[in-house]
Design a protein around this motif. Structure first.
Motif, PDB file in Angstrom:
ATOM      1  N   ARG A 174       0.825  -1.194   0.000  1.00 50.94           N
ATOM      2  CA  ARG A 174       0.000   0.000   0.000  1.00 50.94           C
ATOM      3  C   ARG A 174       0.862   1.248   0.000  1.00 50.94           C
ATOM      4  O   ARG A 174       1.899   1.292   0.664  1.00 50.94           O
ATOM      5  CB  ARG A 174      -0.917   0.015   1.220  1.00 50.94           C
ATOM      6  CG  ARG A 174      -2.025  -1.010   1.127  1.00 50.94           C
ATOM      7  CD  ARG A 174      -2.781  -1.076   2.437  1.00 50.94           C
ATOM      8  NE  ARG A 174      -3.875  -2.029   2.356  1.00 50.94           N
ATOM      9  CZ  ARG A 174      -3.746  -3.330   2.557  1.00 50.94           C
ATOM     10  NH1 ARG A 174      -2.567  -3.825   2.828  1.00 50.94           N
ATOM     11  NH2 ARG A 174      -4.788  -4.136   2.466  1.00 50.94           N
ATOM     12  N   ASP A 188      -3.540   3.809  -1.067  1.00 53.74           N
ATOM     13  CA  ASP A 188      -3.686   3.207  -2.390  1.00 53.74           C
ATOM     14  C   ASP A 188      -3.164   1.791  -2.334  1.00 53.74           C
ATOM     15  O   ASP A 188      -2.053   1.541  -1.875  1.00 53.74           O
ATOM     16  CB  ASP A 188      -2.896   4.015  -3.425  1.00 53.74           C
ATOM     17  CG  ASP A 188      -3.599   5.305  -3.751  1.00 53.74           C
ATOM     18  OD1 ASP A 188      -4.834   5.293  -3.819  1.00 53.74           O
ATOM     19  OD2 ASP A 188      -2.926   6.332  -3.903  1.00 53.74           O
ATOM     20  N   PHE A 189      -3.990   0.927  -2.813  1.00 51.37           N
ATOM     21  CA  PHE A 189      -3.617  -0.481  -2.765  1.00 51.37           C
ATOM     22  C   PHE A 189      -2.941  -0.857  -4.063  1.00 51.37           C
ATOM     23  O   PHE A 189      -3.454  -0.593  -5.149  1.00 51.37           O
ATOM     24  CB  PHE A 189      -4.871  -1.315  -2.553  1.00 51.37           C
ATOM     25  CG  PHE A 189      -4.594  -2.756  -2.361  1.00 51.37           C
ATOM     26  CD1 PHE A 189      -4.085  -3.219  -1.174  1.00 51.37           C
ATOM     27  CD2 PHE A 189      -4.843  -3.663  -3.377  1.00 51.37           C
ATOM     28  CE1 PHE A 189      -3.837  -4.553  -0.993  1.00 51.37           C
ATOM     29  CE2 PHE A 189      -4.587  -4.997  -3.201  1.00 51.37           C
ATOM     30  CZ  PHE A 189      -4.085  -5.451  -2.001  1.00 51.37           C
ATOM     31  N   VAL A 190      -1.790  -1.458  -3.972  1.00 50.00           N
ATOM     32  CA  VAL A 190      -1.046  -1.831  -5.163  1.00 50.00           C
ATOM     33  C   VAL A 190      -0.887  -3.335  -5.262  1.00 50.00           C
ATOM     34  O   VAL A 190      -0.671  -3.885  -6.328  1.00 50.00           O
ATOM     35  CB  VAL A 190       0.321  -1.114  -5.169  1.00 50.00           C
ATOM     36  CG1 VAL A 190       1.134  -1.493  -6.373  1.00 50.00           C
ATOM     37  CG2 VAL A 190       0.128   0.382  -5.176  1.00 50.00           C
TER      38      VAL A 190
END
Lengths: 299, 979
Positions: A174, A188-190
């Protein structure tokens, strides 16, 4: 005015190697420019931190005091102070001129991966393998951090500060952006461990490289993906990425020893150029300067 | 004062006598004035300036100058030396002469105390001698004696002033009693420690005989007891080897006993002249026999080991027959007779007791009867006589019930028949405070109900219930609703209960979490105690809105009913905990991060943005803001970091990272509604649960509401955590057909109800709904359990592997004003005792017209109507309060709820801006269905497809579908199944 601005030249890829410095401090864990780009800090695995002049390539000073390899460093805006972090769980604030330890900040539970001053060098932010970011006050004599940001669920791998924003990349995949002015935390989720995050120069985007061999350019405000850069190899090592000084190119290290360079807008095939065993990369406005650290094989 | 001891007694001289003049001494001539000179230490003459003008040393060498001369030295600032400038001492202002031998402050080494060889203090000496014996080196105090100071201590001085003389004892003067009497007294009283008889006493005995009666004597001086600690590792009473004995070689035949306190050396120390045969002086082997020695001793003395003990303890009887296996006579002898050696070993400070201590007789334990069993069986006996407010019928019932519980032995009579109360009265003890039985705590109508239950269960022992009250109760039972006490009535009741109650008794604080509310409540209670009739109105905060006040009013009344003094009198039997244990709640982040699976999918599809972005409220530290030159985004909030909320420690929802709606709803929404029940579910979630309660528990994180909605978006009004139904299955291998039939009937009933109140019915989400229990009368245990905390239900939900049929067999016993019948009673007969689906009704509660769609749980158990009283409070007070209940409330609430629900759904429609999201949700759901299929293998395929289809349909047009539609569909499913 009446005169039109000269047409900006198409940015050139770095043509030649300006200088190679043999740091002689074992594996170089990080290389950082100072605020104006005239000096370079190299973090060695031999517990030392060295200051180099970029123009002459001369060695200026060694800062020794860490108990284990130095992992990251940052210089203050006025070049008067340096902060560095190390595997010995400590963050040290150095006085540049004397080379003395101004303050040694302990509190992290594990090795400290990244460290940054804020704009005015009043706060040192350090991200550690214990999953916390600690905000140390350089003005007061408190030995406790001002605040501990423990939202990350895994190690903090990278951390950047811009004005009132703090960007952290964590191994939990994240990218977190703490907005102090708004009092908000954007996550933000990656879905892949983040190795490096950075702001774009205009402050509108965030760049994050992750271990799925991808560098992503995300819109800062909405979190939408503006660009995805692949082609390089980043599977297991914490390698850096960055944007060029005018946000024209995206640069990223690769595990194959090259530095990959993408055009920001035309995301096509990556251009790459080889820097010997590049591990670390950093750019500086004005001239693209790449710092390649010579890292040993098993680093 | 000095007394002249000369011959002439006539003169008494005061003062010091002058030296007697000697005749041949020449007369001294006075020194002439010019010869009276003073010289300093260097031989210089000194001028006398005057006694008060400097004496011999005025000025600087008899001048007015100084060392530096006439001109004053330049000013030297002492500012820097402030720190090390010490305070001036008087010596700083003195001349050298003053320190001299004859100066005012002579500096030379002098003795601080005068030494002299004064009269010896015998008592002190004796004490010292004893101490010396005890010291590590015997004779250690010799040096001290040599240089003993002449100055006595202040204590001694004071005593002297008071008339004490050395050698006397301290204390009031006493008349000496005849010796014999003393002895007699001493003879009788010799229990404890006594001082050893002092040797000096004997010598004075002679005088006593002619002591006149009118003369008082000072008490005798006693040897101070030596309290010196034992430093060595020797045993108690160890004296060490007496050098006088060992070295001088006296008494070669004598046995040296190290533990004998009354050895000769000791007695010699105490001044006994009789034993001192030999005079002191250096003597021994090395010096030979002196001329003064009388007897010719064995000069060449040889020490033999036989004089010393080789074993500890006294000598054993000679024949070697000792030890614990020795013959009886030896061991007995030892016990009884006090042999001489033992007598000799009395420790210092102890004397022999005159009379032996009383022997304690230990009686043998009583022989146990042959049929004795070491287990105590308690018989549940209800003291009927003590039940004050219980009707005779109930008393009778209780009596019979006692017989029912335990097999009574007809032979057992007498004291075993008594209960604690009777025994108490027989013993004349005070009655215990507080109610004597649980029955006292029940309200009359509840008692009636209990009684009725009993009568119905054992009809054989049933006694005719004739009171019309019980008739009423029976009707109540049928109805299943307690007679609704109106608000006013309740207030009156409360007033009656609280009036004059002791304020000091600790009452329960239901609003402890909000201090201001608790303060108002306390005020209210105080007023109640004083008997204020309008206590409620006065104690409420006038600044609050009408709605809030009305809400609080209800809460207060309810709380005061529940925690009225009668129950606090129960608490008088218990001690309340000193420290509050607030360990059952943990702090959790208020905003939980959303589900990872969704995001992973989004990342896979490269749909970054709303799906992967989450925004939380984050509170930076104040100092951090300052350092960053940024104004505090949340001024006044004491929170740092992510805001936290307290949750139950053991709640499933801590682990199932399920979102609670972050955003507070529309502005008119009351603040209290922030604490929502988990029944208050968003539509999507309910669908999730509708599929299968078991899988619902697992998939709850997935069904989490779309969190990606920006904070700017108006929030959907209430998005609770999850719908959790609690159902119990007593038999695992339950025939589903049974259930179905039961369910059918329930459905039928439900339909009837529906007919009655088409409009007023809350838009019933079946899934968050109401599972009324069927056979509750039989299983009182289940009914009680169903009253448990919601959390527990949630937990249990995970465990119970419900078949889908169960879900649909659920009746919704939403109680309305119009409908008097509750479903629960009738169905009980169908699902026999084996099946107990204790279930819970949800009835939406709203106290205001504003949309509060907080649905809550209550159960429709008729048996536990008291609990039913306030299910509403479950929300506000936590699980401690039993459910509420004026049906009127419920009905109204239901109506409002239905409206609000509709509104809510409409709103929601609008709010869903992004189509993508919706699509995505659907995807999710489909996926879930698949999962679900995998999991539920037992389930018949047909049912599965049916239900899932249905669900899908629901998903598609969930917003539009009315509740009636839903119900109908469900019924269809039911009918399919039963076929």
């Amino acid at each position: 005015m009446a005169f039109p601005q000269p047409k900006p030249q198409a940015p050139q890829l770095p043509q030649h190697l300006l200088r190679t410095i043999d740091c002689q401090q074992g594996a170089v864990r990080a290389v950082r420019f100072n605020a104006d780009g005239n000096y370079v800090l190299s973090c060695g695995s031999d517990k030392s931190l060295k200051l180099w002049s970029v123009s002459q390539g001369t060695f200026l000073k060694t800062y020794s005091g860490h108990g284990y390899e130095v992992l990251d460093a940052d210089g203050s805006y006025d070049n008067s102070q340096i902060c560095s972090c190390s595997s010995d769980k400590s963050v040290i604030l150095w006085d540049v001129a004397t080379g003395q330890v101004t303050r040694k900040l302990r509190g992290h539970a594990g090795k400290v991966n990244c460290v940054q001053f804020n704009e005015e060098a009043t706060v040192i932010l350090s991200g550690s393998i214990d999953g916390t970011v600690r905000c140390w006050d350089t003005r007061s004599r408190r030995f406790e951090p001002i605040q501990v940001l423990d939202e990350a669920r895994d190690s903090i791998s990278s951390l950047k500060v811009a004005q009132h924003e703090l960007l952290t990349g964590s191994v939990d995949g994240r990218v977190r952006r703490y907005d102090l002015r708004m009092g908000q935390l954007h996550v933000d989720f990656v879905n892949s461990p983040i190795t490096c995050v950075c702001f774009s120069q205009d402050g509108q985007c965030t760049l994050s490289s992750s271990l799925d061999s991808t560098v992503r350019l995300l819109d800062k405000s909405t979190g939408e993906m503006l660009g995805e850069f692949t082609g390089h190899k980043m599977k297991g090592y914490k390698l850096d990425c960055c944007l060029s000084s005018k946000d024209t190119h995206v640069l990223s290290c690769s595990e194959d020893g090259f530095v990959y360079c993408w055009d920001l807008v035309e995301v096509c095939s990556p251009l790459c150029f080889k820097v010997l065993n590049t591990r670390l990369i950093n750019t500086f406005p004005g001239e693209i300067q790449l710092c390649g650290g010579v890292a040993n094989a098993n680093s | 004062m000095a007394r002249d001891d000369d011959g002439d007694e006539d003169f008494v001289t005061f003062g010091t006598a002058l030296e007697p003049l000697e005749d041949d001494e020449p007369l001294r001539k006075p020194i002439p004035l010019h010869e009276q000179t003073v010289k300093d230490e260097k031989g210089r003459y000194q001028r006398f300036h005057g006694a008060f003008t400097g004496g011999f040393s005025a000025g600087y060498f008899n001048t007015v100058g100084s060392k530096e001369g006439w001109t004053p030295s330049t000013f030297v600032s002492s500012r820097q030396q402030k720190a090390d400038k010490h305070h001036a001492r008087p010596e700083d202002f003195m001349d050298e002469e003053d320190f001299g031998e004859h100066g005012i402050a002579p500096r030379q080494i002098t003795t601080s105390l005068e030494f002299s060889s004064s009269r010896r203090d015998e008592a002190a000496e004796r004490a010292k001698a004893v101490g010396a014996q005890a010291a590590l080196i015997p004779g250690d105090t010799l040096l001290e004696e040599l240089i003993s100071p002449a100055k006595s201590s202040i204590g001694v001085e004071l005593l002297r002033r008071m008339g004490w003389r050395e050698g006397q004892g301290v204390g009031p003067r006493v008349k000496r009693k005849p010796r014999r009497q003393q002895q007699a007294e001493g003879g009788t009283k010799a229990y404890g420690c006594m001082l050893p008889p002092a040797g000096s006493e004997d010598s004075e005995d002679e005088y006593e005989e002619f002591a006149p009666d009118n003369v008082t004597f000072a008490p005798k001086d006693v040897t101070p007891v030596d309290f010196s600690p034992r430093l060595g590792v020797q045993g108690l009473g160890y004296r060490g080897l007496d050098p006088g004995l060992a070295l001088l070689g006296r008494g070669a035949d004598e046995h040296i006993d190290l533990f004998r306190p009354q050895s000769e050396s000791r007695s010699r120390l105490f001044g006994d002249a009789r034993s001192s045969v030999r005079r002191g002086g250096v003597a021994g082997q090395a010096f030979g026999v002196g001329a003064l020695e009388d007897d010719d001793e064995d000069v060449y003395h040889r020490d033999s080991m036989s004089r010393y003990d080789t074993v500890l303890g006294g000598e054993e009887p000679g024949d070697g027959l000792f030890g614990w296996t020795a013959p009886q006579q030896y061991t007995k002898k030892k016990d009884k007779s006090k042999d001489a050696s033992y007598l000799g070993k009395i420790l210092e400070g102890f004397t022999l007791a005159q009379n032996p201590p009383e022997e304690k007789v230990i009686f043998p334990p009583p022989a146990l009867p042959s049929n004795y069993r070491p287990v105590h069986r308690f018989r549940p006996q209800v003291d009927v006589s003590r039940l004050s407010g219980v009707s005779p019928a109930l008393a009778q019932a209780l009596k019979t019930s006692r017989g029912h519980m335990i097999k009574e032995d007809p032979q057992q009579e007498g004291r075993h028949q008594l209960d604690s109360g009777q025994r108490r009265t027989m013993l004349g003890e005070d009655a215990l405070k507080g109610p004597s039985s649980v029955m006292d705590l029940l309200r009359p109508e509840d008692r009636q109900r209990l009684l009725n239950l009993r009568n119905s269960t054992n009809p054989t022992t049933c006694t005719p219930v004739s009171t019309d009250k019980s008739q009423v109760a029976k009707q109540d039972l049928l109805v299943g609703v307690a007679p609704p006490p109106s608000g006013l009535q309740q207030q009156q009741k409360v007033l009656a209960a609280w009036r004059g109650s002791n304020a000091s008794t600790q009452t329960f604080k239901p609003f402890e979490k909000t201090p201001s509310k608790q303060a108002r409540y306390d005020l209210y209670l105080d007023r109640l105690r004083q008997g204020d009739t309008d206590a409620l109105e006065q104690s409420l905060d006038q600044t609050m809105t009408e709605w809030e006040r009305s809400r609080e009013r209800e809460e207060f009344v309810r709380a005061s009913v529940l925690y009225r003094p009668s129950s606090s009198s129960l608490s008088s039997r218990f001690t309340s905990a000193k420290h509050k244990e607030d360990e059952d709640s943990v702090e959790v982040n208020r905003d939980e991060e959303g589900d990872v699976d969704d995001k992973q999918n989004a990342v896979k599809m490269k749909m970054f943005g709303k799906l992967t972005r989450e925004t939380f409220e984050w509170h930076p530290d104040k100092l951090l803001c300052k350092r960053f030159n940024v104004p505090d985004p949340h001024p006044g909030s004491g929170v740092v970091g992510l805001p936290k909320v307290k949750r139950d420690k053991f709640s499933v929802f801590n682990f199932l990272s399920v979102m609670e709606s972050r955003e507070m709803a529309a502005p008119p929404k009351p603040p209290e509604s922030g604490k929502k029940s988990r029944w208050d579910v968003s539509q999507q979630e309910t669908k999730g649960t509708s599929e299968d309660p078991q899988s619902a528990a697992q998939t709850q994180p997935e069904t989490k509401s779309d969190h990606s909605s920006d904070p700017g978006l108006p929030a959907s009004s209430s998005r609770g955590t999850s719908a959790a139904s609690r159902t119990q299955e007593k038999l695992a291998d339950l025939q589903s057909s049974e259930k179905k039939t039961a369910g059918d009937e329930e459905e039928q009933q439900e339909e009837d109800e529906e007919q009655e109140e088409e409009e007023s019915r809350p838009s019933m989400d079946l899934f968050k709904a109401i599972f009324a229990s069927s056979s509750d009368e039989k299983s009182s245990s289940s009914s009680e359990e169903s009253n448990d905390e919601e959390d527990r239900k949630d937990k249990e939900e995970g465990k119970t592997d419900l078949q889908p049929a169960n879900l649909f067999t659920i009746t919704t016993s939403s109680v309305t004003t119009s409908s008097v019948t509750t479903s629960s009673v009738t169905t009980s007969s169908v699902t026999a005792s084996s099946v107990t689906t204790s279930s819970v009704t949800t009835s939406s509660v709203t106290t205001s017209s504003v949309t509060t769609s907080s649905a809550i749980t209550s159960n429709s158990h008729t048996g536990a109507a008291s609990y039913q009283k306030s299910a509403q409070e479950e929300l506000e007070f936590g699980p401690k309060l039993p459910p509420p209940s004026t049906p009127a409330d419920r009905g109204g609430a239901a109506q409002i709820c239905s409206q609000s629900r509709e509104e809510f759904s409409r709103k929601k429609e609008k709010k869903h801006k992004s189509r993508k999201q919706n699509k995505h949700k659907k995807d999710k759901k489909k996926k879930k269905c698949k999962k679900h299929k995998h999991k539920q293998e037992k389930k018949s395929k047909k049912d599965e497809s049916d239900s899932s289809e249905d669900m899908d349909k629901d998903d598609d047009d969930d917003d539009q579908v009315s509740t009636a539609e839903l119900l109908k569909r469900l019924k269809n499913i039911q009918s399919h199944r039963t076929r």
